[in-house]
Design a protein around this motif. Structure first.
Motif, PDB file in Angstrom:
ATOM      1  N   GLU A  70       0.829  -1.200   0.000  1.00 38.56           N
ATOM      2  CA  GLU A  70       0.000   0.000   0.000  1.00 38.56           C
ATOM      3  C   GLU A  70       0.866   1.253   0.000  1.00 38.56           C
ATOM      4  O   GLU A  70       1.994   1.258   0.472  1.00 38.56           O
ATOM      5  N   ASP A  71       0.307   2.319  -0.573  1.00 43.31           N
ATOM      6  CA  ASP A  71       0.979   3.618  -0.519  1.00 43.31           C
ATOM      7  C   ASP A  71       0.874   4.164   0.897  1.00 43.31           C
ATOM      8  O   ASP A  71      -0.213   4.252   1.463  1.00 43.31           O
ATOM      9  N   ARG A  82       6.517   3.000  12.749  1.00 41.18           N
ATOM     10  CA  ARG A  82       6.753   1.582  13.048  1.00 41.18           C
ATOM     11  C   ARG A  82       5.504   0.938  13.635  1.00 41.18           C
ATOM     12  O   ARG A  82       5.166  -0.205  13.300  1.00 41.18           O
ATOM     13  N   LEU A  83       4.788   1.668  14.498  1.00 45.91           N
ATOM     14  CA  LEU A  83       3.565   1.142  15.099  1.00 45.91           C
ATOM     15  C   LEU A  83       2.490   0.887  14.052  1.00 45.91           C
ATOM     16  O   LEU A  83       1.735  -0.091  14.137  1.00 45.91           O
ATOM     17  N   LEU A  84       2.408   1.758  13.044  1.00 49.24           N
ATOM     18  CA  LEU A  84       1.401   1.613  11.989  1.00 49.24           C
ATOM     19  C   LEU A  84       1.802   0.611  10.922  1.00 49.24           C
ATOM     20  O   LEU A  84       1.005   0.288  10.054  1.00 49.24           O
ATOM     21  N   GLY A  85       3.055   0.136  10.984  1.00 42.50           N
ATOM     22  CA  GLY A  85       3.519  -0.821   9.983  1.00 42.50           C
ATOM     23  C   GLY A  85       4.262  -0.195   8.834  1.00 42.50           C
ATOM     24  O   GLY A  85       4.406  -0.816   7.782  1.00 42.50           O
ATOM     25  N   ARG A 250      -0.287   1.726  22.147  1.00 46.80           N
ATOM     26  CA  ARG A 250      -0.342   0.317  21.773  1.00 46.80           C
ATOM     27  C   ARG A 250      -1.331   0.108  20.628  1.00 46.80           C
ATOM     28  O   ARG A 250      -2.402   0.716  20.598  1.00 46.80           O
ATOM     29  N   GLY A 251      -0.975  -0.751  19.682  1.00 47.41           N
ATOM     30  CA  GLY A 251      -1.857  -1.088  18.583  1.00 47.41           C
ATOM     31  C   GLY A 251      -2.845  -2.173  18.987  1.00 47.41           C
ATOM     32  O   GLY A 251      -2.441  -3.280  19.344  1.00 47.41           O
ATOM     33  N   ILE A 252      -4.145  -1.865  18.952  1.00 51.55           N
ATOM     34  CA  ILE A 252      -5.186  -2.834  19.298  1.00 51.55           C
ATOM     35  C   ILE A 252      -5.696  -3.546  18.048  1.00 51.55           C
ATOM     36  O   ILE A 252      -6.003  -4.727  18.069  1.00 51.55           O
ATOM     37  N   LYS A 253      -5.760  -2.810  16.948  1.00 54.00           N
ATOM     38  CA  LYS A 253      -6.225  -3.368  15.675  1.00 54.00           C
ATOM     39  C   LYS A 253      -5.467  -2.682  14.555  1.00 54.00           C
ATOM     40  O   LYS A 253      -5.239  -1.468  14.607  1.00 54.00           O
ATOM     41  N   ASN A 254      -5.055  -3.436  13.551  1.00 55.26           N
ATOM     42  CA  ASN A 254      -4.339  -2.858  12.418  1.00 55.26           C
ATOM     43  C   ASN A 254      -4.551  -3.741  11.196  1.00 55.26           C
ATOM     44  O   ASN A 254      -4.046  -4.866  11.156  1.00 55.26           O
ATOM     45  N   ARG A 255      -5.293  -3.228  10.234  1.00 54.88           N
ATOM     46  CA  ARG A 255      -5.548  -3.992   9.016  1.00 54.88           C
ATOM     47  C   ARG A 255      -4.360  -3.975   8.056  1.00 54.88           C
ATOM     48  O   ARG A 255      -4.354  -4.713   7.075  1.00 54.88           O
ATOM     49  N   PHE A 256      -3.370  -3.150   8.339  1.00 57.11           N
ATOM     50  CA  PHE A 256      -2.229  -3.011   7.424  1.00 57.11           C
ATOM     51  C   PHE A 256      -0.909  -3.381   8.081  1.00 57.11           C
ATOM     52  O   PHE A 256       0.148  -3.116   7.524  1.00 57.11           O
ATOM     53  N   GLY A 257      -0.938  -3.972   9.257  1.00 56.42           N
ATOM     54  CA  GLY A 257       0.301  -4.309   9.942  1.00 56.42           C
ATOM     55  C   GLY A 257       0.036  -5.132  11.181  1.00 56.42           C
ATOM     56  O   GLY A 257      -1.081  -5.611  11.431  1.00 56.42           O
ATOM     57  N   THR A 259      -0.350  -6.039  15.215  1.00 54.70           N
ATOM     58  CA  THR A 259      -0.937  -5.424  16.410  1.00 54.70           C
ATOM     59  C   THR A 259      -0.090  -5.694  17.650  1.00 54.70           C
ATOM     60  O   THR A 259      -0.513  -5.393  18.762  1.00 54.70           O
ATOM     61  N   SER A 260       1.096  -6.279  17.465  1.00 57.30           N
ATOM     62  CA  SER A 260       1.946  -6.616  18.605  1.00 57.30           C
ATOM     63  C   SER A 260       3.032  -5.579  18.842  1.00 57.30           C
ATOM     64  O   SER A 260       3.984  -5.843  19.555  1.00 57.30           O
TER      65      SER A 260
END
Length: 454
Positions: A70-71, A82-85, A250-257, A259-260
Motif C-alpha cells: 500500500e501507498d 513503526r507502530l502503523l507498519g 499500543r496497537g489494538i487493531k491494524n488492518r495493514f500491519g 498489532t503486537s
C-alpha cells in the motif's frame, strides 16, 4: 422514477443494533429500556434488469488482483510509523483513544507540526482555534501546512475537506461531532456510528487518511458502540498514568500491519518525546542490595526491552492474606503463588504479597513469570538478587520453566545493556549464543532456587 419513503426502526443506544419493533430488552447486549426510535429514508428497489447507480465494481479473479504494498505517508515520527507498519496508509481511518489528559490531542497536533510537507486539516470540536494555536506554540514546529477548523457538524467538515484537499485529516474528537440526519445528541451511539461511517466513506473515496480521536470508558475500553472499532482500519490506545511522565501507545487493531507493536513516549514541557530505548527508563533506579526486585527481559512485538519487577512479602496483619498487583494480572499472581507453595514447598498462604511493574507498565507477556517468582522469593528470603541478573521464562502449573519465544533477542538486548546473566528455560534452543552475557538454564523452580540463592 424511484420515490423515497420514510420508515421507523428501533435501535439500541448501548450496542447500536437495529430492530423493526420495540423490545424491552435488547437481544444483542441484554440491556433493558435502551430502545430508541429513529426514522430512516429508503427508496424503491431497482428492477433486476437495471443496474443500480454507483455500483461500478465488478467481480474479478483473486489471482489477477495486484499484491503490491500500500501507498504510505510518513507521519514524521519513527515510532508512530513503526507502530502503523510503515506509515499511514492512504485512505485509511485511524482511531486513537485514551484517558482525558493522556496526550491524545498533543500527539495528534505534534504529527503535522513535525511534518510541514503534509497539508493537514485539523478539525477541533472540543477546543477553540485560539486554544489549538497556544498548544502549537508550546509544542514548536512548523505550522505553515496546517489548517485549523473549529466545527462539529460533519456535513460542513466533509465539505471543507473536499474543498481544501489535504494530505491528512485529523478530527478531535468523534464524541463531539454529529450528523444532521440523526436525531440524537453528540456522543450518542447512533451519532458516533454515523460520524465514523461518514469519515470512512470519505477516506476511501478520496484516498485521504483520517486520524480520529476518541474517548475511553472507566473500564478502559474505547467509548461508544463496539461497531466503532469494527468500522475503522486501525485502533491505537494510550496507556499510562496521567501523573507519570511516560506514555505507551499500543496497537489494538491494524488492518495493514501487526498489532503486537508499541511505542513509548515521555511527556515533557514541549510535548511528547519518543523513547527509542524503553529499557533505559525501566531498569533499576536504586542502589544495589535491595531485596524483592528482579529484572524481566520482555518482548512486546518485535522490540525487546527490560524492566524491573518489584515484590513485597510480609506477614498478614489482619489474618487474611492480601494479594495485590499493579500492572500484572492478580489471578496469574495467585496461580504463581500456588505453584510456589504446592511444587516448591514455600508457605506463603499466611503472608501478604504485593507486586508492582516499574514504570507503570501493564504486562501480559507470560515470560515475566520467572522474574515475578524471583522477586517474590527475594523479598521472602530478604536476599538481594544481583542487579546484573535478568529473567525470561514462563512458569507452568507443575512448577516447570517453559521456554519463551526469541530468547536470543532477549539475551542480546540484556547483554547490550550490561547484564551479566540471564535465566531461561533449560528447554530453550539457542542457535547462536549471545556474546557478553552468560546463559543460565533452569528446568523448574527448585533448580532456580539452587542457582539463584546458593
Amino acid at each position: 422514477m424511484a420515490t423515497a419513503k420514510t420508515k421507523s426502526v428501533w435501535f439500541c443506544t448501548n450496542c447500536g443494533n437495529e430492530y423493526s419493533k420495540w423490545m424491552g430488552k435488547c437481544p444483542a447486549c441484554g440491556e433493558w429500556n435502551t430502545m430508541v426510535e429513529k426514522e430512516v429514508v429508503s427508496g424503491k428497489k431497482a428492477p433486476l434488469s437495471q443496474s443500480v447507480p454507483g455500483s461500478g465494481n465488478v467481480p474479478v479473479k483473486l489471482s489477477e488482483v495486484s499484491s503490491s504494498s500500500e501507498d504510505r505517508i510518513s507521519t514524521g515520527s519513527s515510532e508512530i510509523d513503526r507502530l502503523l507498519g510503515g506509515g499511514l496508509v492512504k485512505g485509511s481511518l485511524v482511531l486513537m483513544g485514551g484517558e482525558p489528559g493522556i496526550g491524545k490531542s498533543t500527539l495528534s497536533l505534534q504529527l503535522p507540526l513535525h511534518s510541514p510537507s503534509l497539508k493537514t486539516l485539523y478539525v477541533t470540536g472540543e477546543e477553540s482555534v485560539r486554544q489549538v494555536k497556544m498548544r502549537a506554540d508550546r509544542l514548536g514546529g512548523d505550522s505553515s501546512g496546517i489548517f485549523i477548523y473549529s466545527e462539529t457538524l460533519m456535513d460542513n467538515v466533509l465539505e471543507k475537506a473536499r474543498e481544501i484537499a489535504p494530505d491528512l485529516v485529523i478530527v478531535d474528537s468523534v464524541q463531539t461531532m454529529y450528523c444532521q440526519g440523526v436525531e440524537s445528541t453528540s456522543g450518542s451511539v447512533s451519532q458516533v456510528k454515523e460520524v465514523a461511517s461518514s469519515l470512512l466513506r470519505f477516506s476511501k473515496e478520496s484516498g485521504i487518511p483520517v486520524i480520529l480521536i476518541g474517548h475511553i470508558t472507566k473500564e478502559g475500553s474505547i467509548a461508544g458502540p463496539k461497531v466503532l472499532e469494527h468500522i475503522v482500519d486501525v485502533v491505537l490506545q494510550f496507556e499510562g498514568e496521567n501523573r507519570g511522565s511516560y506514555r505507551i501507545l499500543r496497537g489494538i487493531k491494524n488492518r495493514f500491519g501487526s498489532t503486537s507493536e508499541l511505542a513509548v513516549f515521555e511527556m515533557t514541557g514541549s510535548g511528547l518525546r519518543e523513547v527509542e530505548n524503553p529499557s533505559e527508563m525501566l531498569i533499576p533506579l536504586h542502589e544495589d542490595g535491595l531485596s524483592g526486585t528482579a529484572v524481566s527481559a520482555m518482548l512486546d512485538g518485535t522490540r525487546p526491552f527490560l524492566f524491573e519487577v518489584q515484590a513485597l512479602v510480609s506477614s498478614a496483619v489482619y489474618g487474611t492474606a492480601q494479594r495485590s498487583a499493579t500492572g500484572f494480572d492478580v489471578r496469574r499472581l495467585n496461580m504463581l503463588l500456588a505453584v510456589l507453595e504446592r511444587r516448591a514447598g514455600f508457605r506463603l498462604s499466611q503472608k501478604d504479597v504485593f507486586l508492582n511493574m516499574a514504570g507503570g507498565l501493564r504486562v501480559t507477556d507470560p515470560s515475566c513469570d520467572l522474574a515475578v517468582i524471583a522477586a517474590v522469593l527475594s523479598s521472602n528470603f530478604d536476599y538481594a538478587i544481583p542487579s546484573d541478573f535478568c529473567f525470561a521464562g514462563e512458569v507452568g502449573l507443575s512448577g516447570e520453566i517453559r521456554p519463551v519465544s526469541q530468547a536470543e533477542r532477549r539475551a542480546s538486548e540484556a547483554g547490550r545493556l550490561g547484564f551479566k546473566k540471564i535465566f531461561i528455560s533449560s528447554f530453550s534452543r539457542l542457535d547462536h549464543k549471545p556474546t557478553g552475557i552468560d546463559i543460565v538454564k533452569v528446568a523448574d523452580i527448585p533448580a532456580l532456587v539452587k542457582a539463584l540463592f546458593k
